[in-house]
Design an enzyme around this catalytic site. Structure first.
Site, PDB file in Angstrom:
ATOM      1  N   ASN A   1    -104.794  46.446 -18.731  1.00 14.19           N
ATOM      2  CA  ASN A   1    -104.160  45.430 -19.563  1.00 14.19           C
ATOM      3  C   ASN A   1    -105.162  44.553 -20.311  1.00 14.19           C
ATOM      4  O   ASN A   1    -104.777  43.641 -21.039  1.00 14.19           O
ATOM      5  CB  ASN A   1    -103.181  44.567 -18.755  1.00 14.19           C
ATOM      6  CG  ASN A   1    -103.867  43.724 -17.692  1.00 14.19           C
ATOM      7  OD1 ASN A   1    -105.036  43.923 -17.359  1.00 14.19           O
ATOM      8  ND2 ASN A   1    -103.139  42.773 -17.137  1.00 14.19           N
TER       9      ASN A   1
ATOM     10  N   ASP B   1    -111.325  43.732 -16.796  1.00 12.70           N
ATOM     11  CA  ASP B   1    -111.625  44.800 -15.838  1.00 12.70           C
ATOM     12  C   ASP B   1    -110.585  45.909 -15.789  1.00 12.70           C
ATOM     13  O   ASP B   1    -110.839  46.966 -15.219  1.00 12.70           O
ATOM     14  CB  ASP B   1    -111.750  44.207 -14.425  1.00 12.70           C
ATOM     15  CG  ASP B   1    -110.396  43.839 -13.831  1.00 12.70           C
ATOM     16  OD1 ASP B   1    -109.909  44.551 -12.941  1.00 12.70           O
ATOM     17  OD2 ASP B   1    -109.802  42.850 -14.286  1.00 12.70           O
TER      18      ASP B   1
ATOM     19  N   ASP C   1    -110.315  37.367 -18.434  1.00 10.90           N
ATOM     20  CA  ASP C   1    -109.286  37.765 -17.476  1.00 10.90           C
ATOM     21  C   ASP C   1    -109.520  37.035 -16.152  1.00 10.90           C
ATOM     22  O   ASP C   1    -110.640  36.572 -15.873  1.00 10.90           O
ATOM     23  CB  ASP C   1    -109.355  39.284 -17.269  1.00 10.90           C
ATOM     24  CG  ASP C   1    -108.455  39.762 -16.162  1.00 10.90           C
ATOM     25  OD1 ASP C   1    -107.248  39.470 -16.201  1.00 10.90           O
ATOM     26  OD2 ASP C   1    -108.971  40.410 -15.227  1.00 10.90           O
ATOM     27  N   MET C   2    -108.488  36.950 -15.326  1.00 19.31           N
ATOM     28  CA  MET C   2    -108.632  36.242 -14.046  1.00 19.31           C
ATOM     29  C   MET C   2    -108.990  37.186 -12.892  1.00 19.31           C
ATOM     30  O   MET C   2    -110.120  37.211 -12.430  1.00 19.31           O
ATOM     31  CB  MET C   2    -107.339  35.475 -13.723  1.00 19.31           C
ATOM     32  CG  MET C   2    -107.139  34.226 -14.566  1.00 19.31           C
ATOM     33  SD  MET C   2    -105.620  33.319 -14.148  1.00 19.31           S
ATOM     34  CE  MET C   2    -105.954  32.800 -12.466  1.00 19.31           C
ATOM     35  N   ASP C   3    -108.010  37.961 -12.432  1.00 16.98           N
ATOM     36  CA  ASP C   3    -108.192  38.766 -11.220  1.00 16.98           C
ATOM     37  C   ASP C   3    -109.235  39.860 -11.406  1.00 16.98           C
ATOM     38  O   ASP C   3    -109.190  40.630 -12.367  1.00 16.98           O
ATOM     39  CB  ASP C   3    -106.851  39.372 -10.792  1.00 16.98           C
ATOM     40  CG  ASP C   3    -105.872  38.307 -10.346  1.00 16.98           C
ATOM     41  OD1 ASP C   3    -106.057  37.741  -9.267  1.00 16.98           O
ATOM     42  OD2 ASP C   3    -104.934  38.024 -11.117  1.00 16.98           O
TER      43      ASP C   3
ATOM     44  N   LYS D   1    -102.780  41.418 -24.677  1.00 13.77           N
ATOM     45  CA  LYS D   1    -103.809  40.374 -24.748  1.00 13.77           C
ATOM     46  C   LYS D   1    -104.574  40.405 -26.070  1.00 13.77           C
ATOM     47  O   LYS D   1    -105.025  39.364 -26.553  1.00 13.77           O
ATOM     48  CB  LYS D   1    -104.782  40.522 -23.579  1.00 13.77           C
ATOM     49  CG  LYS D   1    -104.183  40.231 -22.215  1.00 13.77           C
ATOM     50  CD  LYS D   1    -105.255  40.317 -21.129  1.00 13.77           C
ATOM     51  CE  LYS D   1    -104.700  40.100 -19.744  1.00 13.77           C
ATOM     52  NZ  LYS D   1    -105.765  40.140 -18.709  1.00 13.77           N
TER      53      LYS D   1
ATOM     54  N   THR E   1    -104.692  36.274 -18.990  1.00 15.56           N
ATOM     55  CA  THR E   1    -104.275  36.894 -17.740  1.00 15.56           C
ATOM     56  C   THR E   1    -102.903  37.548 -17.835  1.00 15.56           C
ATOM     57  O   THR E   1    -102.105  37.216 -18.703  1.00 15.56           O
ATOM     58  CB  THR E   1    -104.255  35.835 -16.615  1.00 15.56           C
ATOM     59  OG1 THR E   1    -103.865  36.434 -15.376  1.00 15.56           O
ATOM     60  CG2 THR E   1    -103.293  34.698 -16.938  1.00 15.56           C
ATOM     61  N   GLY E   2    -102.660  38.467 -16.920  1.00 14.37           N
ATOM     62  CA  GLY E   2    -101.326  39.020 -16.785  1.00 14.37           C
ATOM     63  C   GLY E   2    -100.449  38.138 -15.923  1.00 14.37           C
ATOM     64  O   GLY E   2     -99.234  38.320 -15.869  1.00 14.37           O
TER      65      GLY E   2
END
Length: 274
Positions: free
Chosen positions: A228, A225, A9-11, A202, A43-44
């Site tokens: 999602n 984290d 994941d990114m953020d 995902k 990522t979202g």
């Protein structure tokens, strides 16, 4: 287990709070890539934003964007795309307007927003801060939108925002109760609802990518984290939650790594993959 793929994941996972990729994380990802590991950004975010960040890695990763609604390989070739029907988008706009709740929706490269100056418009805010290479195109739309051909077969994700968490819960319940057979709802932060076609998430994205690459789920590591990320962390052979993750994800995960401010991604890669 010899892992062959790591999905990240990114953020608040790969990125620090100020939206940077630490040197430690960059080095670990480069080593994994050089070792033949498939590196996947999951990522979202809109695809264009994930692709822009990949410029920092030194190589092109595979990308699962918009919570699994778009998947592209390391040569930017489309593997999968799930678009929202116009009637569902119309329903969501009407619901958002009726409840006085901010929304935007997007394709692979464009965020369509009724008010791009809104405090909830992340992409408009980020564009003012970021260099040209990281900016995402934002187009204004009227609230009573007359859909055109440019939107047909293009919109992959719809997002609603409000600081009133009770309102967010109430509207999410309305969507689940009325359109639960067609739409999937999730969240990446307390103030949003992320809406996709039913079954898109995902975890499903990882399944599709694994079949494309010939990688079994037992050979995958997934790190996240937020809500999602749950399906992705559940699907992978080794599901990892960040120390800063929500409790629901921590209970799902096989392992809890360090926080996004302590190079938690690098810690996982060095411990389990390299």
């Amino acid at each position: 287990m010899a892992y062959k793929l790591v999905a990240i994941d990114m953020d608040d996972t790969l990125l620090t709070h100020d939206k940077q990729i630490s040197r430690e994380n960059l080095e670990a990802l480069q080593k994994a890539h050089d070792s033949g590991i498939y590196v996947v950004i999951s990522t979202g975010r809109i695809y264009a934003s994930a692709y822009a960040y990949s410029e920092f890695l030194g190589f092109k990763p595979y990308i699962i964007a918009s919570n699994g609604a778009m998947i592209r390989d390391d040569k930017d070739i489309e593997i999968y795309k799930s678009v929202l029907d116009l009637d569902l988008i119309s329903y969501l706009i009407e619901l958002a307007n009726k409840n006085d709740i901010y929304y935007h929706f997007y394709s692979d490269k464009i965020v369509y927003s009724p008010e791009s100056s809104s405090k909830y418009q992340k992409y408009g805010e980020w564009n003012r801060l970021y260099a040209e290479t990281l900016r995402v195109k934002v187009e204004d739309i009227p609230k009573d939108i007359d859909f055109t051909d440019k939107l047909k077969d293009n919109i992959v994700k719809f997002v609603m925002f409000d600081e009133d968490s009770e309102k967010i819960k109430r509207v999410r319940d309305i969507i689940d109760n009325n359109k639960g057979g067609k739409l999937e709802t999730t969240s990446s932060f307390y103030n949003n609802i992320e809406i996709l076609n039913k079954g898109v998430n995902k975890g499903y994205g990882l399944k599709i990518l694994g079949e494309y690459l010939g990688v079994d789920r037992a050979e995958m590591v997934a790190i996240g984290d937020s809500e999602n990320d749950i399906e992705m962390v559940e699907y992978a052979g080794l599901g990892v939650a960040m120390e800063n993750a929500i409790e629901k994800l921590k209970k799902t995960a096989d392992f809890i790594t360090k926080s996004n401010m302590e190079n938690g991604v690098a810690y996982v890669i060095n411990k389990f993959i390299l």
